[in-house]
Design a protein around this motif. Structure first.
Motif, PDB file in Angstrom:
ATOM      1  N   ASN A  51       0.821  -1.226   0.000  1.00 55.65           N
ATOM      2  CA  ASN A  51       0.000   0.000   0.000  1.00 55.65           C
ATOM      3  C   ASN A  51       0.841   1.256   0.000  1.00 55.65           C
ATOM      4  OD1 ASN A  51      -2.520  -1.247  -0.058  1.00 55.65           O
ATOM      5  ND2 ASN A  51      -2.369  -1.718   2.143  1.00 55.65           N
ATOM      6  N   ARG A  52       2.127   1.098  -0.099  1.00 57.08           N
ATOM      7  CA  ARG A  52       3.006   2.249  -0.247  1.00 57.08           C
ATOM      8  C   ARG A  52       3.929   1.972  -1.423  1.00 57.08           C
ATOM      9  NH1 ARG A  52       4.965   4.947   5.503  1.00 57.08           N
ATOM     10  NH2 ARG A  52       2.884   5.457   6.271  1.00 57.08           N
ATOM     11  N   THR A  53       3.873   2.886  -2.415  1.00 54.76           N
ATOM     12  CA  THR A  53       4.739   2.642  -3.577  1.00 54.76           C
ATOM     13  C   THR A  53       5.657   3.816  -3.856  1.00 54.76           C
ATOM     14  OG1 THR A  53       2.938   3.532  -4.910  1.00 54.76           O
ATOM     15  CG2 THR A  53       3.038   1.134  -4.707  1.00 54.76           C
ATOM     16  N   GLY A  54       5.418   4.971  -3.200  1.00 56.44           N
ATOM     17  CA  GLY A  54       6.262   6.132  -3.497  1.00 56.44           C
ATOM     18  C   GLY A  54       7.513   6.143  -2.644  1.00 56.44           C
ATOM     19  N   GLY A  55       8.368   7.133  -2.896  1.00 58.67           N
ATOM     20  CA  GLY A  55       9.558   7.396  -2.077  1.00 58.67           C
ATOM     21  C   GLY A  55      10.406   6.155  -1.863  1.00 58.67           C
ATOM     22  N   THR A  56      10.633   5.799  -0.612  1.00 62.64           N
ATOM     23  CA  THR A  56      11.546   4.686  -0.309  1.00 62.64           C
ATOM     24  C   THR A  56      10.818   3.344  -0.299  1.00 62.64           C
ATOM     25  OG1 THR A  56      11.088   5.105   2.004  1.00 62.64           O
ATOM     26  CG2 THR A  56      13.098   6.095   1.106  1.00 62.64           C
ATOM     27  N   ALA A  57       9.567   3.306  -0.758  1.00 63.97           N
ATOM     28  CA  ALA A  57       8.823   2.040  -0.720  1.00 63.97           C
ATOM     29  C   ALA A  57       9.555   0.901  -1.428  1.00 63.97           C
ATOM     30  CB  ALA A  57       7.438   2.246  -1.311  1.00 63.97           C
ATOM     31  N   PRO A  58      10.204   1.169  -2.558  1.00 66.66           N
ATOM     32  CA  PRO A  58      10.923   0.060  -3.222  1.00 66.66           C
ATOM     33  C   PRO A  58      12.015  -0.560  -2.338  1.00 66.66           C
ATOM     34  CG  PRO A  58      10.651   1.907  -4.715  1.00 66.66           C
ATOM     35  CD  PRO A  58      10.207   2.377  -3.357  1.00 66.66           C
ATOM     36  N   ILE A  59      12.549   0.238  -1.398  1.00 68.27           N
ATOM     37  CA  ILE A  59      13.543  -0.312  -0.465  1.00 68.27           C
ATOM     38  C   ILE A  59      12.822  -1.029   0.673  1.00 68.27           C
ATOM     39  CG2 ILE A  59      15.386   0.267   1.169  1.00 68.27           C
ATOM     40  CD1 ILE A  59      15.854   2.839  -0.459  1.00 68.27           C
ATOM     41  N   MET A  60      11.758  -0.396   1.182  1.00 69.82           N
ATOM     42  CA  MET A  60      11.106  -0.895   2.389  1.00 69.82           C
ATOM     43  C   MET A  60      10.240  -2.136   2.155  1.00 69.82           C
ATOM     44  SD  MET A  60      11.824   0.277   5.280  1.00 69.82           S
ATOM     45  CE  MET A  60      10.401  -0.331   6.207  1.00 69.82           C
ATOM     46  N   ALA A  61       9.610  -2.221   0.999  1.00 70.55           N
ATOM     47  CA  ALA A  61       8.680  -3.356   0.776  1.00 70.55           C
ATOM     48  C   ALA A  61       9.370  -4.706   0.981  1.00 70.55           C
ATOM     49  CB  ALA A  61       8.057  -3.247  -0.611  1.00 70.55           C
ATOM     50  N   PRO A  62      10.558  -4.925   0.379  1.00 68.24           N
ATOM     51  CA  PRO A  62      11.212  -6.224   0.605  1.00 68.24           C
ATOM     52  C   PRO A  62      11.638  -6.423   2.067  1.00 68.24           C
ATOM     53  CG  PRO A  62      12.392  -4.917  -1.063  1.00 68.24           C
ATOM     54  CD  PRO A  62      11.243  -4.124  -0.619  1.00 68.24           C
ATOM     55  N   MET A  63      11.946  -5.314   2.755  1.00 71.56           N
ATOM     56  CA  MET A  63      12.343  -5.435   4.157  1.00 71.56           C
ATOM     57  C   MET A  63      11.177  -5.952   5.005  1.00 71.56           C
ATOM     58  SD  MET A  63      15.447  -4.436   4.326  1.00 71.56           S
ATOM     59  CE  MET A  63      16.572  -3.633   3.177  1.00 71.56           C
ATOM     60  N   ALA A  64       9.982  -5.503   4.646  1.00 75.49           N
ATOM     61  CA  ALA A  64       8.804  -5.859   5.457  1.00 75.49           C
ATOM     62  C   ALA A  64       8.144  -7.138   4.983  1.00 75.49           C
ATOM     63  CB  ALA A  64       7.800  -4.712   5.395  1.00 75.49           C
ATOM     64  N   ALA A  65       8.510  -7.584   3.787  1.00 73.90           N
ATOM     65  CA  ALA A  65       7.773  -8.660   3.105  1.00 73.90           C
ATOM     66  C   ALA A  65       7.557  -9.892   3.984  1.00 73.90           C
ATOM     67  CB  ALA A  65       8.495  -9.047   1.818  1.00 73.90           C
TER      68      ALA A  65
END
Lengths: 82, 82
Positions: A51-65
């Protein structure tokens, strides 16, 4: 609810950018220390659930996955109590 | 770059939930005081540009909708220096 002590053992992926003290190592990364735990949980879940795709989301999404809800609650509890 | 003094005059929409001191009035709302300005800018732009849809995004998107990049930089500068 989250367990900060347990969270301390689950921040392996986080410390590279947020440190153990919660201070973002770059201006683009948020400080987490003293942040509201409920907010941190909702942010981590937003990254995990896409549900977050802007800014640092590309870094954070895999961290939270691969974090469970309990992992997220514990990590949020850890950083919020700093 | 943002102008904190100008930002102080642009937080009309923000204070209801984040106060003038940056403290979220509810655990679900983030504290903004002392947050990295660059991160605050990227978060506000993500809400404005529809790149955040989880959590409190339905509240935040309309708040950010009419903000210019300069408004965002000024508001971020204001809260980050608290």
């Amino acid at each position: 609810a989250g367990d900060a002590e347990a969270g301390k053992g689950k921040i392996g992926l986080c410390v590279a950018c947020h440190g153990t003290d919660g201070k973002g190592i770059m201006p683009m990364y948020p400080n987490l220390n003293g942040q509201n735990a409920t907010y941190l949980e909702s942010a981590l879940k937003a990254y995990r659930d896409g549900n977050r795709t802007g800014g640092t989301a590309p870094i954070m999404a895999p961290m939270a996955a691969n974090l469970s809800d309990q992992d997220i609650a514990d990590i949020a509890a850890y950083y919020s109590q700093l």
